[in-house]
Design a protein around this motif. Structure first.
Motif, PDB file in Angstrom:
ATOM      1  N   VAL A  78       0.659  -1.294   0.061  1.00 22.44           N
ATOM      2  CA  VAL A  78      -0.080   0.040  -0.068  1.00 22.44           C
ATOM      3  C   VAL A  78       0.877   1.227   0.037  1.00 22.44           C
ATOM      4  N   LEU A  79       2.066   1.015  -0.149  1.00 27.16           N
ATOM      5  CA  LEU A  79       3.040   2.248  -0.120  1.00 27.16           C
ATOM      6  C   LEU A  79       2.706   3.217  -0.961  1.00 27.16           C
ATOM      7  N   PRO A  80       2.361   2.959  -2.332  1.00 23.25           N
ATOM      8  CA  PRO A  80       1.807   4.141  -3.153  1.00 23.25           C
ATOM      9  C   PRO A  80       0.617   4.883  -2.796  1.00 23.25           C
ATOM     10  N   ALA A  81      -0.308   3.852  -2.294  1.00 24.77           N
ATOM     11  CA  ALA A  81      -1.561   4.584  -1.872  1.00 24.77           C
ATOM     12  C   ALA A  81      -1.238   5.370  -0.516  1.00 24.77           C
ATOM     13  N   LEU A  82      -0.362   4.952   0.320  1.00 30.71           N
ATOM     14  CA  LEU A  82      -0.040   5.754   1.725  1.00 30.71           C
ATOM     15  C   LEU A  82       0.545   6.996   1.293  1.00 30.71           C
ATOM     16  N   GLY A  83       1.739   6.927   0.043  1.00 32.27           N
ATOM     17  CA  GLY A  83       2.218   8.301  -0.164  1.00 32.27           C
ATOM     18  C   GLY A  83       1.174   9.262  -0.791  1.00 32.27           C
ATOM     19  N   ASN A  84       0.411   8.675  -1.580  1.00 33.76           N
ATOM     20  CA  ASN A  84      -0.852   9.571  -2.084  1.00 33.76           C
ATOM     21  C   ASN A  84      -1.531  10.138  -1.053  1.00 33.76           C
ATOM     22  N   GLU A  85      -2.018   9.598   0.035  1.00 30.96           N
ATOM     23  CA  GLU A  85      -2.496  10.341   1.071  1.00 30.96           C
ATOM     24  C   GLU A  85      -1.714  11.145   1.822  1.00 30.96           C
ATOM     25  N   PHE A  86      -0.419  11.101   2.028  1.00 33.06           N
ATOM     26  CA  PHE A  86       0.426  12.339   2.468  1.00 33.06           C
ATOM     27  C   PHE A  86       0.614  13.231   1.638  1.00 33.06           C
ATOM     28  N   ILE A  87       0.448  13.148   0.583  1.00 31.24           N
ATOM     29  CA  ILE A  87       0.387  14.331  -0.517  1.00 31.24           C
ATOM     30  C   ILE A  87      -1.026  15.295  -0.308  1.00 31.24           C
ATOM     31  N   VAL A  88      -1.976  14.310  -0.235  1.00 29.98           N
ATOM     32  CA  VAL A  88      -3.414  15.133  -0.140  1.00 29.98           C
ATOM     33  C   VAL A  88      -3.326  15.600   1.557  1.00 29.98           C
ATOM     34  N   LEU A  89      -2.720  14.999   2.240  1.00 32.58           N
ATOM     35  CA  LEU A  89      -2.616  15.657   3.670  1.00 32.58           C
ATOM     36  C   LEU A  89      -1.934  16.890   3.582  1.00 32.58           C
ATOM     37  N   LEU A  90      -0.776  17.215   2.981  1.00 27.52           N
ATOM     38  CA  LEU A  90       0.018  18.235   2.896  1.00 27.52           C
ATOM     39  C   LEU A  90      -0.754  19.244   2.263  1.00 27.52           C
ATOM     40  N   LYS A  91      -1.783  19.373   1.201  1.00 28.22           N
ATOM     41  CA  LYS A  91      -2.289  19.848   0.730  1.00 28.22           C
ATOM     42  C   LYS A  91      -3.535  20.484   1.291  1.00 28.22           C
ATOM     43  N   GLU A  92      -4.331  19.660   2.365  1.00 28.65           N
ATOM     44  CA  GLU A  92      -5.344  19.806   3.033  1.00 28.65           C
ATOM     45  C   GLU A  92      -4.790  20.907   4.204  1.00 28.65           C
ATOM     46  N   THR A  93      -3.674  20.851   4.439  1.00 26.85           N
ATOM     47  CA  THR A  93      -3.207  21.731   5.744  1.00 26.85           C
ATOM     48  C   THR A  93      -3.373  23.065   5.332  1.00 26.85           C
ATOM     49  N   SER A  94      -3.650  23.300   3.979  1.00 22.62           N
ATOM     50  CA  SER A  94      -3.723  24.765   3.545  1.00 22.62           C
ATOM     51  C   SER A  94      -5.086  25.418   4.156  1.00 22.62           C
ATOM     52  N   ILE A 108       3.424  27.345  -6.508  1.00 25.34           N
ATOM     53  CA  ILE A 108       4.768  26.709  -7.018  1.00 25.34           C
ATOM     54  C   ILE A 108       5.746  25.953  -5.722  1.00 25.34           C
ATOM     55  N   ILE A 109       5.479  26.459  -4.678  1.00 28.55           N
ATOM     56  CA  ILE A 109       6.113  25.863  -3.410  1.00 28.55           C
ATOM     57  C   ILE A 109       5.290  24.802  -3.009  1.00 28.55           C
ATOM     58  N   TYR A 110       4.089  24.653  -3.019  1.00 33.17           N
ATOM     59  CA  TYR A 110       3.390  23.389  -3.003  1.00 33.17           C
ATOM     60  C   TYR A 110       3.924  22.101  -3.944  1.00 33.17           C
ATOM     61  N   LEU A 111       3.746  22.653  -5.115  1.00 27.75           N
ATOM     62  CA  LEU A 111       4.103  21.884  -6.295  1.00 27.75           C
ATOM     63  C   LEU A 111       5.466  21.214  -6.188  1.00 27.75           C
ATOM     64  N   THR A 112       6.425  21.946  -5.650  1.00 24.83           N
ATOM     65  CA  THR A 112       7.841  21.558  -5.487  1.00 24.83           C
ATOM     66  C   THR A 112       7.750  20.556  -4.367  1.00 24.83           C
ATOM     67  N   VAL A 113       7.172  20.997  -3.202  1.00 22.56           N
ATOM     68  CA  VAL A 113       7.252  19.940  -2.247  1.00 22.56           C
ATOM     69  C   VAL A 113       6.619  18.532  -2.761  1.00 22.56           C
ATOM     70  N   VAL A 114       5.615  18.757  -3.229  1.00 22.59           N
ATOM     71  CA  VAL A 114       4.913  17.435  -3.875  1.00 22.59           C
ATOM     72  C   VAL A 114       5.798  16.544  -4.891  1.00 22.59           C
ATOM     73  N   ILE A 115       6.158  17.222  -5.614  1.00 26.73           N
ATOM     74  CA  ILE A 115       7.016  16.534  -6.544  1.00 26.73           C
ATOM     75  C   ILE A 115       8.347  15.921  -5.906  1.00 26.73           C
ATOM     76  N   PHE A 116       9.002  16.493  -4.796  1.00 27.09           N
ATOM     77  CA  PHE A 116      10.166  16.024  -4.010  1.00 27.09           C
ATOM     78  C   PHE A 116       9.760  14.889  -3.428  1.00 27.09           C
ATOM     79  N   LEU A 117       8.428  15.045  -2.765  1.00 23.10           N
ATOM     80  CA  LEU A 117       7.858  13.843  -2.146  1.00 23.10           C
ATOM     81  C   LEU A 117       7.620  12.661  -3.046  1.00 23.10           C
ATOM     82  N   SER A 118       7.026  12.994  -4.004  1.00 19.94           N
ATOM     83  CA  SER A 118       6.763  11.807  -4.912  1.00 19.94           C
ATOM     84  C   SER A 118       8.112  10.983  -5.321  1.00 19.94           C
TER      85      SER A 118
END
Ligand SMILES: Nc1ncnc2c1ncn2[C@@H]1O[C@H](COP(=O)(O)OP(=O)(O)O)[C@@H](O)[C@H]1O
Ligand SMILES: [Mg+2]
Lengths: 248, 489
Positions: B416-432, B465-475
């Motif tokens: 489930v690592l891909p799904a978990l990673g996706n969840e964390f990316i969603v989480l990062l964006k939700e903190t907005s 751009i900052i969010y996008l950079t972090v998300v790309i880095f995380l991916s």
């Protein structure tokens, strides 16, 4: 053998699932050093019977005595009991995320049956015995079916159990790999390991078994030496079954 | 290891951690009396920011009141439509944000004597055909959510479009998305001065009085504030403060501007990031966003694993019935309600009267939320593992927890690592949405800059751009981790 102590005594075992009586009143006794083979048509309750023996399934009624005593349902007692009862599955069930050696040493170390060093030595010795020493650091996915099943057998052996249960150990194998697994099982039987084997390999059963148990519809309907059961049974269901198989 | 034991330890740890935090804050309060004020600092000249500090008429008046009565002042910036609730729930002592006295508001908070007379004015674009309030019917009208302008327009003209602050209303008029805006007169004057695209109708729409909102139970504060207000009015101090800020806000509006795309961009860049060190809003916001996300991920994983294991154990062994019921309830509630609502409930209701660091509150809210999704992801991972693995482990004498931890979970986790990673990316964006509880995260940082520069495009792009950079880095990081785990097979 006659005078050997009884390891398992099964009294009137019943296991009922929602709709079916998988095992419907079966009684048997297994003595130390015996190789007992369970045969019978598909769906007759052989696997269920076997899985009740090591408490992977809990009987609906009836009793199973291990060395004359009932095993408590307390989880700790059950775990300890299972350390003494190995099991080999049709689909091997090796742990794919662990190396072959880790597969073998995991349980002995975790259950504190062996120290790390002892477990490692035992694993090396067993792997050498089946000629797979060079696969110690490989992962299960890199092994053939026959190799996997032989590793599964020595994984059970590493726990130094008193008895090993086999549930159709060769049914999932390609025909050319059946031989290597049967030959290892034959060796174990000769060494005096207590074995209870569910199988469709009737020829092998006749060769190795001390006793054959025939199950049908959740009941044990015939029991005795290989010759008595396969050739001389008075029961038409049994006769019919072997006639069909041996004529193929 | 015993699941009940883990659960118990977790609860106790949580209790002691939070217990200590709130205790520490209380001790500090006992030593110096603090007056906690809330405001939405995008409302010049009443409240706005300069060099990162919140200043304006309201902060100055309240600071003087606090000083004269021996209080230290703490100011918090939060959306206007939350500040009355903050006072009502006791999160703050006083709301000072150009608040007009209305009957509805009087029901939930006390108002001080009015300190300023103001009104609502109509802002339109330079070439608009709207001549008076009578022309507003059927037009697209923008208001600041929860203000008296909002209430007046909704009752007398028609449903308005509601924005978080007046700066956004003006930006929407400039860009043609609105026909008109109804904004408090004083800030309206400022916005009009700063933008070439908009103007103000001379006739105000309404006339009204500003006052401070105070918690119903704090009659002591009410009396104190009213007494001091009378003193300050008599001394002419309030007039002086108003004049000072009206002048301050207008001073830097006349600049010689170059034109051309590149020059415009350079100019915008300078205004939005370099002037007054505004980039610090983004930098500090970014740090907060990362703090919240990282904390929430850790909490989410802990909760997720625990819940997933309890649910699976209950399914496989038929035990842990009550724990399973609690887990199901948790999953239903969390997955059935929006995360903004959960955040607000945790802030205003659950921790309503406790003074805890807001980052901690955000971590708890987002962690609790994420935990539910992580739990279901991990449970699906556990269910994806062949039953034979559990049986093989048990048949070797391993206990259920040991089989789970050593055999099932490592495999499930890998699946489930891909799904978990996706969840964390969603989480990062939700903190907005952290801005809802006045946390200055990355998104809020961009909002603050926009409130000061009246430029919607540049700060928003920077934030994106900052969010996008972090998300790309995380991916990328996740892909690497997946490859490492796959190497085994
Ligand atoms: N977990 C289970 N749930 C419900 N029915 C089962 C389950 N396991 C086995 N059965 C049923 O019990 C009967 C005996 O099954 P099994 O012991 O697997 O037979 P055999 O191993 O002899 O083929 C079959 O009818 C089977 O469908
Ligand atoms: Mg079977």
């Amino acid at each position: 053998m006659e005078n050997n102590p009884v390891i398992f005594e099964v009294k009137n075992l019943v296991k009922k699932y929602a709709k079916v009586h998988a095992v419907n009143g079966a009684s048997a006794a297994i003595k130390k050093g015996e190789a007992v083979f369970i045969v019978g048509p598909s769906g007759s309750g052989k696997s269920t019977f076997l899985r009740c023996l090591n408490k992977l399934e809990h009987p609906t009624s009836g009793e199973i005595l291990f060395h004359g005593k009932k095993v408590s349902d307390n989880p700790r007692a059950e775990n300890h009991f299972r350390e003494n009862v190995g099991m080999v599955f049709q689909h091997f069930n090796l742990f794919p995320h662990l190396t072959i050696k880790e597969n073998i040493t995991l349980a002995p170390i975790q259950t504190k049956r062996l120290t790390k060093a002892e477990a490692s030595a035992v694993a090396d010795e067993l792997l050498a015995r089946i000629g797979l020493a060079d696969k110690a650091d490989a992962y299960p996915l890199q092994l053939s079916g026959g190799q996997k099943q032989r590793v599964a057998i020595i994984r059970a052996l590493a726990m130094k159990p008193e008895v090993i249960l086999f549930d159709e150990p060769t049914s999932a194998l390609d025909p050319e790999m059946v031989g290597e697994v049967l030959s290892l099982m034959n060796d174990l039987a000769k060494e005096g390991m207590t074995m209870i084997v569910v199988t469709h390999e009737i020829g092998f059963a006749c060769e190795v078994a001390d006793r054959i148990i025939f199950m049908d519809n959740g009941k044990i309907i015939e029991e005795g030496s290989p010759v008595d059961v396969t050739k001389n049974s008075q029961n038409p269901r049994v006769r019919d079954f072997f006639q069909k198989i041996l004529n193929v | 290891m015993n699941i009940k034991l883990i659960l118990g330890t977790l609860c106790i740890t949580a209790l002691t951690v939070f217990g200590n935090v709130s205790k520490a804050v209380n001790v500090e309060e006992a030593q110096t009396k603090t007056l906690r004020m809330v405001t939405e600092a995008t409302f010049p000249p009443y409240e706005y920011r300069e060099n990162g500090r919140i200043i304006g008429i309201d902060p100055d008046v309240v600071r003087e009141i606090a000083r004269r009565n021996g209080y230290a002042l703490v100011i918090e910036d939060m959306p206007f439509n939350s500040i009355i609730a903050a006072v009502q729930s006791g999160k703050a002592d006083i709301a000072a944000s150009g608040i007009t006295i209305t009957e509805d508001r009087k029901k939930i908070v006390n108002f001080s004597d009015p300190y300023i007379t103001a009104g609502q004015s109509i802002i339109i674009s330079k070439n608009s055909t709207i001549k008076s309030a009578a022309d507003l019917k059927g037009k697209r009208i923008g208001v600041q959510s929860g203000t008296t302008g909002d209430i007046y327009v909704a009752e007398n003209i028609g449903e308005p479009e509601r924005f978080d602050n007046a700066a956004l209303v003006c930006a929407a008029i400039s860009s043609g998305r609105l026909d008109a805006g109804v904004v408090d007169t004083a800030p309206a004057k400022e916005f009009v001065k700063r933008s070439e695209d908009i103007k103000m109708l001379p006739e105000p729409l309404t006339s009204e009085e500003y006052a401070f909102a105070i918690n119903k139970n704090r009659t002591d504060l009410l009396e104190m504030i009213n007494t001091t207000l009378v003193e300050m009015k008599d001394e002419g101090l309030i007039k002086h403060i108003v004049a000072k800020h009206e002048k301050n806000v207008t001073k830097d509006t006349e600049e010689i501007k170059e034109t051309g795309f590149w020059a415009d961009f350079k100019d915008d860049f300078h205004t939005n990031f370099v002037d007054d060190d505004r980039y610090l809003y983004l930098l500090n916001g970014f740090v907060k966003t990362i703090e919240i996300s990282a904390g929430a991920v850790v909490l989410g994983i802990m909760i997720g694993f625990l819940v997933a294991v309890i649910r699976s154990a209950a399914d496989q062994t038929g035990k842990l019935k009550i724990a399973n019921l609690i887990c199901k309830f948790y999953l239903t509630v969390i997955r059935g309600t929006p995360v903004v609502v959960q955040l607000l409930i945790i802030y205003f209701v659950i921790f309503g009267s406790v003074d805890i660091n807001k980052v901690v509150i955000a971590i708890i809210a987002f962690g609790l939320n994420s935990g539910a999704y992580v739990a279901e992801i991990i449970r699906s991972g556990i269910m994806s593992i062949d039953k034979g693995q559990l049986e093989a482990g048990r048949s070797l004498g391993l206990s259920y927890p040991k089989t789970m931890i050593l055999i099932i979970l490592p495999q499930a986790f890998k699946n489930v690592l891909p799904a978990l990673g996706n969840e964390f990316i969603v989480l990062l964006k939700e903190t907005s949405i952290s801005g809802y509880i006045a946390l200055e995260d990355l998104t809020k940082g961009g909002d603050i800059i926009r409130g000061q520069t009246y430029n919607a495009f540049v700060p928003l792009m920077a934030v994106a751009i900052i969010y996008l950079t972090v998300v790309i880095f995380l991916s990328k990081l996740l892909t690497l981790l997946e490859k490492r785990l796959k190497r085994n097979e």
